[in-house]
Scaffold this active site. Structure first.
Site, mmCIF file in Angstrom:
data_model
loop_
_atom_site.group_PDB
_atom_site.id
_atom_site.type_symbol
_atom_site.label_atom_id
_atom_site.label_comp_id
_atom_site.label_asym_id
_atom_site.label_seq_id
_atom_site.Cartn_x
_atom_site.Cartn_y
_atom_site.Cartn_z
ATOM 1 N N TYR A 1 -46.613 74.814 26.120
ATOM 2 C CA TYR A 1 -47.491 73.879 26.825
ATOM 3 C C TYR A 1 -47.225 73.952 28.322
ATOM 4 C CZ TYR A 1 -48.333 71.794 22.201
ATOM 5 O OH TYR A 1 -48.668 71.588 20.891
ATOM 6 N N LYS B 1 -40.454 82.659 15.586
ATOM 7 C CA LYS B 1 -41.443 83.660 15.177
ATOM 8 C C LYS B 1 -41.136 84.949 15.917
ATOM 9 C CE LYS B 1 -44.988 85.052 12.800
ATOM 10 N NZ LYS B 1 -44.812 85.341 11.344
ATOM 11 N N ASP C 1 -44.322 70.383 17.440
ATOM 12 C CA ASP C 1 -45.487 69.509 17.356
ATOM 13 C C ASP C 1 -46.159 69.646 15.993
ATOM 14 O OD1 ASP C 1 -47.532 67.796 18.027
ATOM 15 O OD2 ASP C 1 -48.413 69.082 19.551
#
Length: 354
Positions: free
Chosen positions: A137, A187, A244
């Site tokens: 973000y 990831k 989130d």
């Protein structure tokens, strides 16, 4: 008598309906523990944006900088784009006040059935620790060639050694007080720069906490395991985006996102921390007196813990969950109580001043 000054930002929709129960609960438990609260309300919201062109005034952060904590209701309303409401209020508060830990406890509570078979009360008790001020973000990026066939958008992620280290240290310290198990969401098989960096720094932190068992899970597999075997997890630490998503998924596994609390923490207490339910503004039920205030009350519990009053926090949480266990719940949980009725049940369980 210990006194605190709390900034109230009711926000939009049911946010204005769930904060008064949280205020009343704080005052009631405060009277039992020698804690006094002074509440200052601020009208920062999408309604303010529509009227004045900004979610909060230019000096808004300075107005709340001296408060001991911020209690937020909900933000978002039809007609105001979500990125406007988020970047106009929540993200500036989180970043200016270095609220780098987003803490989201998740439990299956008695009286709130999980949609998963075999996940009863007490079977799921985990915490998602989300990095809250950097990661995916970021404001770095842009769009080019708008409206053309070659239009493109670029969004850059920002991961720093300091940012990863401090959120991982918080997660491992928390695990040492809980089940001594940390799962890191990653990831690194597909995101080839930021996620291997995340893995390396988390591994360095893990080495400083040899008494805590450490796992690393790719986010897709972790999401599946959170549904298939949620009871195996204790503390999950993840980046801004991964944390989130996982925290909302975990709340749904526990029975309802409507009961989920969150704390945006500045652990060093150099700045005020902010506490909020995560259910959103729910325009479809706003103004009907049906909103579930448990998420806001549980967020107030996190605030009490952060301010150094865990006994008062435990008492308030026991009152809130005890009402559910006794069959008092709002419509979102299948019950018949309205907002006021559930709040009365919680206050009745807190009891008189000592």
């Amino acid at each position: 008598m210990t006194r605190y000054r709390i900034a109230l930002v009711p926000g939009d929709g049911i946010g204005t309906e769930v904060l008064p129960p949280a205020e009343a609960a704080l005052e009631a438990v405060g009277r039992r523990h020698g804690i006094e609260f002074a509440f200052d309300a601020f009208d920062w919201s999408c309604q303010r944006y529509l009227a004045e062109g900004a979610m909060m005034p230019a000096d808004g952060l300075d107005r709340i900088r001296g408060h001991d904590a911020v209690l937020l209701g909900a933000v978002g309303w039809p007609g105001v784009p979500d990125h406007v409401s988020l970047w106009g209020l929540l993200i500036p508060i989180r970043r200016e006040f270095q609220q780098y830990v987003n803490l989201r406890p998740v439990r299956v509570l008695e009286g709130v059935p999980s949609p998963l078979r075999g996940a009863g009360a007490g079977d799921v008790d985990l915490v998602v620790v989300r990095e809250n001020v950097e990661g995916e973000y970021s404001e770095i990026g842009g769009r080019m060639g708008r409206g053309t066939a070659e239009e493109l958008a670029v969004q850059e992620s920002v991961f720093t050694r300091r940012g990863i280290t401090r959120v991982a240290e918080y997660a491992y310290a928390l695990a040492e007080d809980r089940g001594r198990h940390v799962t890191s969401a990653t990831k690194s098989n597909g995101i080839v720069h930021t996620m291997p960096f995340w893995d390396e720094v988390v591994a360095e932190v893990a080495a400083r906490h040899p008494g805590v068992r450490s796992d690393k899970e790719h986010i897709d597999a972790l999401a599946a395991k959170l549904v298939l075997a949620p009871g195996r997890f204790d503390v999950i630490v993840g980046s801004n985006l991964f944390g989130d998503i996982l925290s909302d998924l975990a709340a749904a596994v526990a029975g309802s996102i409507g009961v989920a609390p969150a704390g945006n923490l500045n652990p060093e207490r150099e700045f005020p921390s902010m506490f909020e339910p995560v259910h959103g503004s729910a325009p479809d039920i706003a103004g009907q007196g049906r909103a579930n205030p448990l998420g806001a009350i549980w967020s107030a519990v996190l605030m009490l813990d952060h301010l150094g009053h865990p006994e008062a926090g435990a008492e308030l949480l026991a009152a809130a969950t005890g009402a559910l266990a006794d069959g008092v719940s709002t419509a979102d949980l299948g019950g018949t109580a309205d907002t006021a009725g559930y709040t009365r049940a919680v206050l009745d369980r807190i009891g008189p001043p000592r």
